[in-house]
Enzyme design. Sequence first.
Site, PDB file in Angstrom:
ATOM      1  CE  LYS A   1     -30.049 -12.443  -9.623  1.00  0.00           C
ATOM      2  NZ  LYS A   1     -29.742 -11.073  -9.338  1.00  0.00           N
TER       3      LYS A   1
ATOM      4  CG  ASP B   1     -34.720 -10.581  -7.503  1.00  0.00           C
ATOM      5  OD1 ASP B   1     -35.683 -10.786  -6.732  1.00  0.00           O
ATOM      6  OD2 ASP B   1     -34.835  -9.960  -8.573  1.00  0.00           O
TER       7      ASP B   1
END
Length: 191
Positions: free
Chosen positions: A138, A157
């Site tokens: 991420k 996320d």
Amino acid sequence: MTLKRLLESLCSVLAAVALFAIMWLTLVDVSGRKFFSASLPGSLEVTELLMVAVILSAQSTDRTVNLVTPEVFRRWPTPAALADAAQEEVELVVKSTGFFRNKAKAIRGASRMLIERFAGSVPRTLEELVEVPGVARKTANVVLGAAYGVSSGIVTDTHAMRVSQRLALTREETPEKIEADLCRVFDPKHW
């Protein structure tokens, strides 16, 4: 408008909002004076700032991270300074972000690796970035996309996971597998 087109538009809007937030962070620190040069979006200061901010953002609010990050860079303006900072001192500065011991260790370790392995620069590939302490897919995808304009994947996320599952774009549970499913659904130009 198809669901796919709607989601692609939403991704574009979210990317623009993220870029605006990064540019704002490069312009102003807590005292209101210019802190970083917005004219150099690929500069070390901006990319390191972004990387550190995303590391600090885990399980924290944007508001808290936006208050803490300028203080981190005011005290330790270079990777060398942050790498050499005392663990306990960094912990005190980042305490309000939660998980402060791990985050202090991660940003110090990341800074050390930037110096020792990457000649003081934030890496430009996903493979290299995920080797940096505190950086997973991420964070790597955010840094590569926002700082370097490299689309290496979809930032997955908690919110992206929940929405993609609710819209039946994936049945997976892990961020990596959800990202893989989303990458198959969306054109890379929308990552």
